[in-house]
Design a protein around this motif. Structure first.
Motif, PDB file in Angstrom:
ATOM      1  N   GLN A 223       0.774  -1.293  -0.272  1.00  0.00           N
ATOM      2  CA  GLN A 223       0.054  -0.122  -0.062  1.00  0.00           C
ATOM      3  C   GLN A 223       1.280   1.491  -0.073  1.00  0.00           C
ATOM      4  O   GLN A 223       2.120   1.087   0.300  1.00  0.00           O
ATOM      5  N   GLN A 224      -0.156   1.880  -0.329  1.00  0.00           N
ATOM      6  CA  GLN A 224       1.218   3.946  -0.243  1.00  0.00           C
ATOM      7  C   GLN A 224       1.051   4.179   0.905  1.00  0.00           C
ATOM      8  O   GLN A 224       0.193   4.622   1.348  1.00  0.00           O
ATOM      9  N   PHE A 225       2.395   4.109   1.396  1.00  0.00           N
ATOM     10  CA  PHE A 225       2.626   4.908   3.030  1.00  0.00           C
ATOM     11  C   PHE A 225       2.486   6.978   3.024  1.00  0.00           C
ATOM     12  O   PHE A 225       2.318   7.305   2.271  1.00  0.00           O
ATOM     13  N   LEU A 226       0.760   7.131   3.186  1.00  0.00           N
ATOM     14  CA  LEU A 226       0.704   8.677   3.336  1.00  0.00           C
ATOM     15  C   LEU A 226       1.496   9.320   4.569  1.00  0.00           C
ATOM     16  O   LEU A 226       1.903  10.811   4.421  1.00  0.00           O
ATOM     17  N   GLY A 227       1.614   8.811   5.973  1.00  0.00           N
ATOM     18  CA  GLY A 227       2.160   9.238   6.940  1.00  0.00           C
ATOM     19  C   GLY A 227       1.964   8.618   8.002  1.00  0.00           C
ATOM     20  O   GLY A 227       1.318   7.650   8.487  1.00  0.00           O
ATOM     21  N   GLU A 228       2.575   8.960   9.475  1.00  0.00           N
ATOM     22  CA  GLU A 228       2.459   8.879  10.951  1.00  0.00           C
ATOM     23  C   GLU A 228       2.822   9.759  11.394  1.00  0.00           C
ATOM     24  O   GLU A 228       3.349  10.573  11.514  1.00  0.00           O
ATOM     25  N   ALA A 229       2.086   9.641  12.657  1.00  0.00           N
ATOM     26  CA  ALA A 229       2.198  10.500  13.910  1.00  0.00           C
ATOM     27  C   ALA A 229       2.543   9.648  15.175  1.00  0.00           C
ATOM     28  O   ALA A 229       2.191   8.330  14.912  1.00  0.00           O
ATOM     29  N   THR A 230       2.469  10.027  16.154  1.00  0.00           N
ATOM     30  CA  THR A 230       2.679   9.773  17.052  1.00  0.00           C
ATOM     31  C   THR A 230       2.217  10.387  18.503  1.00  0.00           C
ATOM     32  O   THR A 230       2.450  11.555  18.814  1.00  0.00           O
ATOM     33  N   CYS A 231       2.049  10.162  19.836  1.00  0.00           N
ATOM     34  CA  CYS A 231       1.428  10.498  21.230  1.00  0.00           C
ATOM     35  C   CYS A 231       1.646   9.535  22.198  1.00  0.00           C
ATOM     36  O   CYS A 231       1.734   8.297  21.404  1.00  0.00           O
TER      37      CYS A 231
END
Length: 590
Positions: free
Chosen positions: A140-148
């Motif tokens: 799949q195409q990776f759109l972005g990531e975030a963490t908290c």
């Protein structure tokens, strides 16, 4: 505020005058008889079910003809950085501002930093009829990531965070903001976490397990998990020498036990100071069964297992258990107080007595290892601080030392760690570490080990905050290597402070005998009493010897902080303080 320069004297209960006297007990008062016994059998601290929902805005469009078909994958990050996948949403087709329907339920644990990673993928059209859990993410195409951290979400007044999505691009694989959009994460506490039952148990004709006296009975209530092992979830206090005990109310949330129909094992035990408690008898009933017993006014006979294996039998005893009260309420939770603006404010006090050894030598408990390995003091500061920092908005932490001679003054049992004579606060956990490192070589180690002055300094700050009706609850961490020499003065300070918004965490480092220290911790069965005969209104102390847990599965921070939410709630409920909702706060300020 809260600065302290002391000479060798103990000082009185600074900041205590004018503070309310012993508060009346309530149904929510924690039962502090045998927590160490419960923990050894699997009992843990606050555990609430949190439901996370997801939406996104301005996602990057990776499709040529249509917009992205997005899915969120949730991971949890271990302390070693390893990732474990927990959950996948459904795929929302043809949208750069998707709102996902499928929510993720996670258990919030106060005493653990739960770091979550969210990755958003654009699912290729050819895979959109496949089940989400079977999709290969590398296709799949990776759109972005975030963490908290989960703490960051639940401490927001609206329990919502908007996270910038990042993508790893370029040969250096550095994470760069590229207008990849935002992921919005919203948390809701499940109703089951708030529904509470209050039960009053009474025993009749309990059998004696002692040769020369009657039993000292208490109850342990356990839920039965899938593999059949009972996991303790609550208990009563110990009533000494009483064959017909009427225990104080115990509180059980429906979420704690699973449901009203989930089986519970209720054990009646005879308390022994060595921890080897004798089973008097037990019963197995659900909350629904206990409610029926209450409505019928009937008792149930305890049974005592006899024999083993195929010869196992339950001997029915004459001893009976009655349910004198059974009520259900929806109570305010720890997370509701946080959402309404209440904070936990961290404080620390560090032992600089001579018994710690010369900090320049490797055998000292204060030795700063050039390889970067943390000593016991640093470890306690970091591990406790990294949990509590999320609950303190300004992160200005009072920090003191005791048992040493700062420059140009006599031996002090409460001096400001930053070297100032006017203020005690430092900025953040790193500020504590910097002040600690500086103090090591700017004070002369001395003695004796006195806790009273630092507890009184913390109590002064808590008392001042209380007088201003601030939404603050204070947590004092004391790290020490030795047995205190002002035990009675410390008792007096703790008893006085039990009416204040304050909890005290004590970490014992090194090899000292901490038996006397353990009497300050109400978990061992006895309420703390002052020299004047006044009894502590609640348990505010948690003591842990580092050597007892450093090789076990439970971390220092888990052992110390598991009880803190209960101590917080007990204080709030004893004083009839309720959280104001975020809506009320907003409307009143507009």
């Amino acid at each position: 505020m809260g600065s302290c320069w002391s000479d060798g004297s103990n000082g009185g209960g600074g900041g205590m005058a004018g503070v309310g006297g012993g508060s009346t007990s309530s149904a929510a008062t924690p039962n502090d008889a045998v927590d160490y016994y419960l923990k050894s059998r699997g009992y843990n601290g606050l555990f609430s079910q949190i439901e996370l929902s997801f939406s996104a805005s301005n996602l990057r469009d990776r499709d040529v003809i249509s917009k992205s078909d997005a899915m969120v994958v949730v991971y949890i990050k271990g302390r070693d950085g390893t990732l474990a996948e927990l959950f996948r949403t459904e795929v929302v087709s043809n949208s750069l501002n998707p709102k996902w329907i499928r929510n993720f339920t996670i258990g919030y644990q106060f005493e653990i930093v739960q770091t979550l990673l969210f990755r958003v993928y654009d699912i290729d059209t050819q895979f959109q009829n496949a089940k989400e859990e079977l999709l290969k993410l590398e296709d799949q195409q990776f759109l972005g990531e975030a963490t908290c951290t989960l703490s960051e979400v639940v401490t927001k007044s609206n329990r919502t965070v908007a996270l910038e999505l990042m993508r790893k691009e370029g040969p250096a694989a550095q994470t760069q903001p590229q207008n990849n959009g935002k992921l919005i994460v919203h948390a809701e506490e499940s109703l089951a976490s708030k529904t509470n039952t209050e039960i009053v148990f009474r025993g009749l004709n309990l059998e004696s397990k002692d040769t020369f006296s009657k039993s000292d009975p208490f109850l342990v209530i356990s839920k039965i998990v899938e593999h059949g092992t009972p996991i303790p979830v609550s208990k009563t206090e110990v009533l000494k020498n009483d064959p017909n005990p009427l225990w104080k109310p115990v509180s059980l949330s429906v979420q704690q036990v699973g449901s009203k129909d989930s089986p519970l094992v209720i054990e009646c035990l005879d308390f022994n100071g060595n921890g080897n408690h004798d089973l008097i008898g037990k019963v197995q009933k659900s909350l629904s069964d206990l409610e029926k017993l209450h409505l019928a006014g009937q008792g149930i006979n305890l049974v005592l297992p006899t024999g083993v294996g195929h010869k196992h039998e339950d001997r029915v005893l004459k001893s009976q258990l009655f349910v004198d009260k059974f009520t259900e309420t929806v109570q305010h939770t720890f997370l509701e107080y946080l959402a309404s603006g209440f904070e936990l404010n961290f404080m620390v006090a560090i032992d600089f007595t001579a018994s710690n050894g010369n900090p320049r030598l490797p055998d000292s408990l204060h030795y700063i290892d050039p390889t970067g390995r943390l000593n016991a003091y640093q470890r306690a500061i970091v591990e406790v601080g990294e949990v509590l920092q999320f609950y303190d908005s300004d992160k200005h932490f009072p920090a003191w030392g005791f048992g040493a001679r700062p420059i140009d003054i006599p031996v002090s049992h409460c001096f400001n760690l930053n070297g100032s004579s006017t203020y005690c606060e430092v900025d953040g956990i790193q500020g504590i570490m910097n002040a600690y490192n500086g103090a090591l070589f700017n004070v002369s180690f001395a003695g004796p080990t006195l806790f009273g002055p630092v507890i009184n300094a913390a109590a002064t700050i808590a008392s001042d905050s209380l007088s201003q009706s601030a939404k603050k609850y204070f947590v004092l961490l004391i790290i020490t290597d030795g047995v205190i020499t002002d035990l009675q003065e410390t008792r007096d300070s703790i008893v006085s402070a039990s009416d204040l918004p304050l909890s005290i965490l004590i970490v014992g480092v090194g090899g000292a005998d901490y038996k006397e220290m353990e009497v300050l911790d109400g978990d061992k069965g006895e309420k703390l009493e002052s020299s004047s005969g006044r009894v502590a209104s609640r348990d505010i102390v948690q003591f842990v010897a580092l050597r007892d847990i450093q090789y076990g599965e439970v971390s220092v921070v888990e052992a110390l902080l598991a009880e803190l939410p209960t101590q917080f709630l007990t204080y709030m409920r004893n004083r009839n303080i309720t959280p104001t909702t975020a809506t009320t706060t907003t409307s009143s300020s507009s």
